[in-house]
Design a protein around this motif. Sequence first.
Motif, PDB file in Angstrom:
ATOM      1  N   VAL A 156    -102.731 -68.917 -37.601  1.00 21.79           N
ATOM      2  CA  VAL A 156    -103.069 -69.574 -38.611  1.00 21.79           C
ATOM      3  C   VAL A 156    -102.171 -71.000 -39.149  1.00 21.79           C
ATOM      4  CG1 VAL A 156    -103.212 -69.590 -41.256  1.00 21.79           C
ATOM      5  CG2 VAL A 156    -103.925 -67.511 -39.941  1.00 21.79           C
ATOM      6  N   ALA A 157    -100.785 -70.590 -38.846  1.00 24.11           N
ATOM      7  CA  ALA A 157     -99.994 -71.705 -38.929  1.00 24.11           C
ATOM      8  C   ALA A 157    -100.358 -72.841 -38.157  1.00 24.11           C
ATOM      9  CB  ALA A 157     -98.528 -71.598 -38.729  1.00 24.11           C
ATOM     10  N   ARG A 158    -100.737 -72.627 -36.877  1.00 22.91           N
ATOM     11  CA  ARG A 158    -100.792 -73.385 -35.658  1.00 22.91           C
ATOM     12  C   ARG A 158    -102.081 -74.373 -35.995  1.00 22.91           C
ATOM     13  NH1 ARG A 158     -97.740 -70.104 -33.050  1.00 22.91           N
ATOM     14  NH2 ARG A 158     -95.979 -71.236 -31.525  1.00 22.91           N
ATOM     15  N   GLY A 159    -103.282 -73.299 -36.336  1.00 21.72           N
ATOM     16  CA  GLY A 159    -104.577 -74.081 -36.663  1.00 21.72           C
ATOM     17  C   GLY A 159    -104.311 -74.988 -37.973  1.00 21.72           C
ATOM     18  N   ILE A 160    -103.541 -74.617 -39.000  1.00 21.13           N
ATOM     19  CA  ILE A 160    -103.602 -75.475 -39.904  1.00 21.13           C
ATOM     20  C   ILE A 160    -102.923 -76.744 -39.700  1.00 21.13           C
ATOM     21  CG2 ILE A 160    -102.336 -76.011 -42.410  1.00 21.13           C
ATOM     22  CD1 ILE A 160    -103.281 -73.043 -42.752  1.00 21.13           C
ATOM     23  N   TRP A 161    -101.749 -76.679 -38.763  1.00 22.82           N
ATOM     24  CA  TRP A 161    -101.178 -77.774 -38.339  1.00 22.82           C
ATOM     25  C   TRP A 161    -101.908 -78.657 -37.693  1.00 22.82           C
ATOM     26  CZ3 TRP A 161     -96.056 -77.915 -39.807  1.00 22.82           C
ATOM     27  CH2 TRP A 161     -95.233 -78.664 -39.278  1.00 22.82           C
ATOM     28  N   ALA A 162    -102.967 -78.184 -36.738  1.00 22.35           N
ATOM     29  CA  ALA A 162    -103.742 -79.088 -35.826  1.00 22.35           C
ATOM     30  C   ALA A 162    -104.662 -79.645 -37.008  1.00 22.35           C
ATOM     31  CB  ALA A 162    -104.593 -78.204 -35.037  1.00 22.35           C
ATOM     32  N   LEU A 182    -106.779 -83.214 -47.588  1.00 29.52           N
ATOM     33  CA  LEU A 182    -106.269 -82.210 -46.992  1.00 29.52           C
ATOM     34  C   LEU A 182    -106.397 -80.761 -47.165  1.00 29.52           C
ATOM     35  CD1 LEU A 182    -102.906 -84.021 -45.679  1.00 29.52           C
ATOM     36  CD2 LEU A 182    -105.021 -83.994 -44.302  1.00 29.52           C
ATOM     37  N   THR A 183    -106.211 -80.738 -48.282  1.00 29.02           N
ATOM     38  CA  THR A 183    -106.459 -79.259 -48.983  1.00 29.02           C
ATOM     39  C   THR A 183    -107.795 -79.022 -48.808  1.00 29.02           C
ATOM     40  OG1 THR A 183    -104.652 -79.718 -50.707  1.00 29.02           O
ATOM     41  CG2 THR A 183    -106.354 -77.950 -51.093  1.00 29.02           C
ATOM     42  N   ALA A 184    -108.830 -79.870 -49.179  1.00 26.48           N
ATOM     43  CA  ALA A 184    -110.444 -79.601 -49.047  1.00 26.48           C
ATOM     44  C   ALA A 184    -110.443 -79.169 -47.489  1.00 26.48           C
ATOM     45  CB  ALA A 184    -111.076 -80.801 -49.701  1.00 26.48           C
ATOM     46  N   ARG A 185    -109.998 -80.033 -46.553  1.00 25.77           N
ATOM     47  CA  ARG A 185    -110.166 -79.547 -45.079  1.00 25.77           C
ATOM     48  C   ARG A 185    -109.569 -78.413 -44.880  1.00 25.77           C
ATOM     49  NH1 ARG A 185    -107.847 -84.741 -42.273  1.00 25.77           N
ATOM     50  NH2 ARG A 185    -108.041 -83.464 -40.476  1.00 25.77           N
ATOM     51  N   VAL A 186    -108.530 -77.812 -45.111  1.00 26.82           N
ATOM     52  CA  VAL A 186    -107.574 -76.624 -44.665  1.00 26.82           C
ATOM     53  C   VAL A 186    -108.475 -75.417 -45.349  1.00 26.82           C
ATOM     54  CG1 VAL A 186    -105.533 -75.396 -44.646  1.00 26.82           C
ATOM     55  CG2 VAL A 186    -105.713 -77.897 -44.216  1.00 26.82           C
ATOM     56  N   ALA A 187    -108.595 -75.510 -46.632  1.00 23.58           N
ATOM     57  CA  ALA A 187    -108.963 -74.124 -47.373  1.00 23.58           C
ATOM     58  C   ALA A 187    -110.489 -73.622 -46.769  1.00 23.58           C
ATOM     59  CB  ALA A 187    -109.100 -74.732 -49.016  1.00 23.58           C
ATOM     60  N   PRO A 188    -111.221 -74.523 -46.622  1.00 25.46           N
ATOM     61  CA  PRO A 188    -112.463 -73.744 -46.270  1.00 25.46           C
ATOM     62  C   PRO A 188    -112.299 -72.796 -44.699  1.00 25.46           C
ATOM     63  CG  PRO A 188    -112.946 -75.946 -46.914  1.00 25.46           C
ATOM     64  CD  PRO A 188    -111.410 -75.977 -46.947  1.00 25.46           C
TER      65      PRO A 188
END
Length: 268
Positions: free
Chosen positions: A88-94, A161-167
């Motif tokens: 999850v951490a790596r996916g969000i980092w990407a 960025l929040t709107a991109r990560v949260a979904p």
Amino acid sequence: MAIRLLVSDVDGTLVDPQKQLTDGVIAAVGRLRAAGVGFTIISARPRSGLMPIADALSLDEPIGAFNGGIVFRRSGEVMAHHRVAGDVARGIWAVIGDAPVDRWVFADDRWYASTDQGVHVEHERRASAQEPVVTQDFDALLDRADKITFVSDDEPLLRSLTARVAPEYGARATVVQSQTYYLDITALEANKGAGITQLAEAFGVTLAETAAIGDQANDLAMLEKAGLAIVMGNAPDAVKAKADKVSLGNDRDGVAHAIDHFILEKGQ
């Protein structure tokens, strides 16, 4: 129902704008505890940033760091520990990619940062009670991150960025702006709703007997679960809209006001 426990946020709530505990707040917490009402704190801060407050208030009861990601006592006992899953951490980092934000990772009780410059670094030095370890190589840290924070004064950028990560990752991590300039990523279990539930259980009280006080969007999860939801006067209007009571700001000892007028007076 009488309140038997108060759970307080720290920054923007318990401490003043200079990140200090005032004499008025310390005295009010003493009055609360003398009346038989429990008190504890939950914060996005790491353990190192909560220990000085625990010491100043002589808090030996369970405390929540990283929004409840670590529940611990100042004796060193850890009662719960939830990290962000590595994938999850790596996916969000990407997803964040090359966005112009500073990057912080909290792991192994240390604070790793992409820079040691800037006003928010100075604020975090005080809040975390430690110096950052500057690095550009975060990869190994992402397998053991307690919290990841993306930092920018560009509020629309952080909202986007929040709107991109949260979904994409909101079902596996807690994704929230703890301040307008911080986007925090913690474990799914590391949210203040789960945190206040753990703390109430540790104190042996129900959520209906628990009051919560906070000032930001990351406090909403605990405010919604508490029997009494108190919001600081310095909070955004959207957070105030969820309050049972609105106190004074943290520049006017709002926690002390809430204790005296919303909890102790009500209990008399």
